[in-house]
Scaffold this active site. Structure first.
Site, mmCIF file in Angstrom:
data_model
loop_
_atom_site.group_PDB
_atom_site.id
_atom_site.type_symbol
_atom_site.label_atom_id
_atom_site.label_comp_id
_atom_site.label_asym_id
_atom_site.label_seq_id
_atom_site.Cartn_x
_atom_site.Cartn_y
_atom_site.Cartn_z
ATOM 1 N N HIS A 17 0.816 -1.216 0.000
ATOM 2 C CA HIS A 17 0.000 0.000 0.000
ATOM 3 C C HIS A 17 0.853 1.272 0.000
ATOM 4 O O HIS A 17 0.345 2.347 -0.290
ATOM 5 C CB HIS A 17 -0.980 0.007 1.189
ATOM 6 N N ASP A 72 -0.102 -7.666 1.375
ATOM 7 C CA ASP A 72 0.345 -6.276 1.473
ATOM 8 C C ASP A 72 1.866 -6.174 1.547
ATOM 9 O O ASP A 72 2.415 -5.398 2.331
ATOM 10 C CB ASP A 72 -0.290 -5.579 2.681
ATOM 11 N N SER A 80 4.704 2.173 8.043
ATOM 12 C CA SER A 80 4.291 1.092 7.150
ATOM 13 C C SER A 80 5.468 0.599 6.326
ATOM 14 O O SER A 80 6.164 1.384 5.673
ATOM 15 C CB SER A 80 3.187 1.570 6.209
#
Length: 512
Positions: free
Chosen positions: A154, A184, A257
């Protein structure tokens, strides 16, 4: 001087005398110690205070020194898109309407500035929106000296350009080697500026309670290190079909992230991916993709640029207590097969709807999601041994794992039908709902608050089996219920096809 609480009015005076006596005793003790005089009585000697050993405070500095150079900030630029000045802008203007009603007095003011003020359109106009380039920012880490690095999908999804900001301040371009949206994860490659400091993926999963370090780029503050413990394992947060997250309490925020979580040996135990937060900031609940998953995905992305997963060709669901009781399974474990796809690996191996898969190659299956992850991790073409519960006993089924294709589901139309017993179901033959070739019994109505509604029946569902027997009419359903009641069963198992897929539903048998 601080006085102790006392009810007596002369407490300060007595406390002062006590202080003088103590000072005198200390002076005598000092003279005796320094001058070599006779030893004082025990009660007059100064108390001997034992020196407590210094508390050992954990330091992660050595680990940080080793791993920090391998962690980078990842910046991704998205394709240029046409954007409005505000998401609440009206279609005829770039000016937001602020939620005002059409007859609000200020609307006339706004119209004049839009150039829509009746005959006089001389007012200034707002310029048309220009294409803007979106950007995202996250973290990543090198896994090889030749420039391969891992981040979240992402972070770089739909990007036209990716660059990494090194710990030493350099900014280098990176290319996308491959991505896997289902977990992901993404693999990037930096070709310039090597060799690079890199870190290794941990071969073993951490234990709950182990110390961990999170290193990343929260809020754009690159090179940030936080510490915590592993709070839980095998978390399913609904992010994807193969959720198996580590939960950590090391502070993780936006921008972390794709960054690594390290154990105390400096090995990566997880990739930070998500947080649970009502405010968007850290509240001590963060989730990381475990290193075992990362290793499997990254290896395939590096070799093939894509990820292939094993395929069994079944639809499955968890085994509830009601389902376990209805099929005689001692406890609710494993995954029950709701549907076997035609010509799939499971069908060729003889697997049947109603079978409960208890283990794969000797590894126990805890639930349906666990079975999905286990099968997906197997290579296509390999042979697996499934232990299944069928007809009240265990047996082994050997199956050749296939390659996962895309799947489809079907549903039934709804029309008026026949009320069945006290279940709250209104049923009709599926063939009578518009598809003459449709098999089974269609649910054309569910009474609110009924047992069927509480168990999740919905209008449009199609009942394929009741108590293991195929049904074609509402009468077949009634007969199957009656037969189960005569056999002394307290619940009966329905095989139901819905838009979401095929599943089993166990219903309590109503009283006669």
């Amino acid at each position: 001087m601080t006085y102790l609480y006392s009810r007596s009015s002369d407490a300060p005076r007595r406390a002062g005398k006590t202080r003088s006596a103590l000072l005198g005793a200390v002076a005598l003790a000092t003279v005796a110690a320094v001058g070599g005089g006779a030893a004082l009585p025990a009660f007059a000697q100064a108390p001997q205070t034992a020196t407590a050993p210094a508390a050992t405070v954990p330091s992660f500095a050595d680990v940080v020194d080793r791993v920090k150079p391998a962690v980078v900030s990842v910046r991704a630029k998205a394709e240029a898109t046409q954007s409005a000045a505000s998401p609440s802008a009206r279609p005829d203007s770039n000016l937001p309407d602020f939620g005002l009603p059409d007859d609000h007095p200020f609307q006339e003011f706004f119209k004049r500035f839009r150039g829509q003020g009746g005959q006089n359109n001389e007012g200034p106009r707002f310029s048309q929106p220009r294409p803007r380039q979106g950007a995202s920012q996250g973290s990543g880490f090198f896994i090889s000296a030749d420039g391969y690095l891992v981040t979240n999908n992402h972070v770089i999804d739909k990007s036209s350009e990716v660059e990494v900001l090194m710990d030493d301040g350099r900014t280098l371009p990176a290319e996308i080697v491959g991505t896997d949206p289902k977990t992901d994860l993404a693999l990037l490659k930096v070709k310039e500026g090597g060799p690079f400091k890199f870190v290794e993926l941990a071969p073993d999963a951490p234990r709950v309670g182990d110390w961990v370090l999170a290193v990343g780029n929260p809020f754009g503050l690159g090179g940030t290190v936080t510490a915590g413990i592993v709070s839980a394992r095998a978390r399913d947060i609904g992010a994807g079909p193969y959720d198996d997250f580590l939960q950590i309490d090391a502070p993780v925020n936006r921008g972390n992230s794709g960054g690594p979580t390290f154990n105390q040996r400096g090995q990566v135990v997880g990739v930070n991916t998500a947080i649970a937060s009502p405010s968007g900031g850290n509240v001590g609940i963060a989730f990381a993709i475990p290193s075992e998953t990362v290793q499997n995905v990254v290896t395939q992305l590096r070799e093939k640029g894509t990820v292939e997963r094993g395929f069994l060709g079944v639809q499955i669901q968890p085994v509830t207590k009601d389902i376990a009781a209805s099929i005689g399974l001692p406890k609710s474990e494993g995954a029950i097969v709701a549907r076997v796809e035609d010509n799939g690996p499971a069908a060729k191996a003889g697997l049947k709807a109603g079978d409960v898969v208890l283990s794969v190659n000797g590894k126990p299956v805890s639930d349906a999601r666990d079975l999905s992850r286990t099968v997906a991790s197997l290579n296509a073409g390999t042979t697996a041994t499934l232990q299944v519960w069928r007809d009240g006993k265990q047996q082994d089924v050997s199956v050749t794992i296939g390659k996962m294709p895309s799947t489809t589901t079907a549903a039934a139309d709804s029309k008026a039908g026949t009320e069945v017993g006290k279940l709250g179901l209104n049923l009709a033959p599926a063939s009578a709902t518009g598809d003459n070739d449709k098999a089974g019994v269609a649910v054309v109505g569910v009474e609110p608050g009924s047992p069927a509604a509480e168990k999740g029946f919905k209008t449009g569902d199609v009942i394929a089996q009741v108590a293991g027997q195929p049904v074609q009419t509402p009468a077949d359903v009634k007969n199957a219920l009656e037969a189960s009641r005569k056999d002394g069963k307290k619940s009966v198992l329905f095989l139901v096809e819905a838009k979401e897929g095929t599943r089993f539903i166990a219903l309590q048998i109503p009283a006669a």
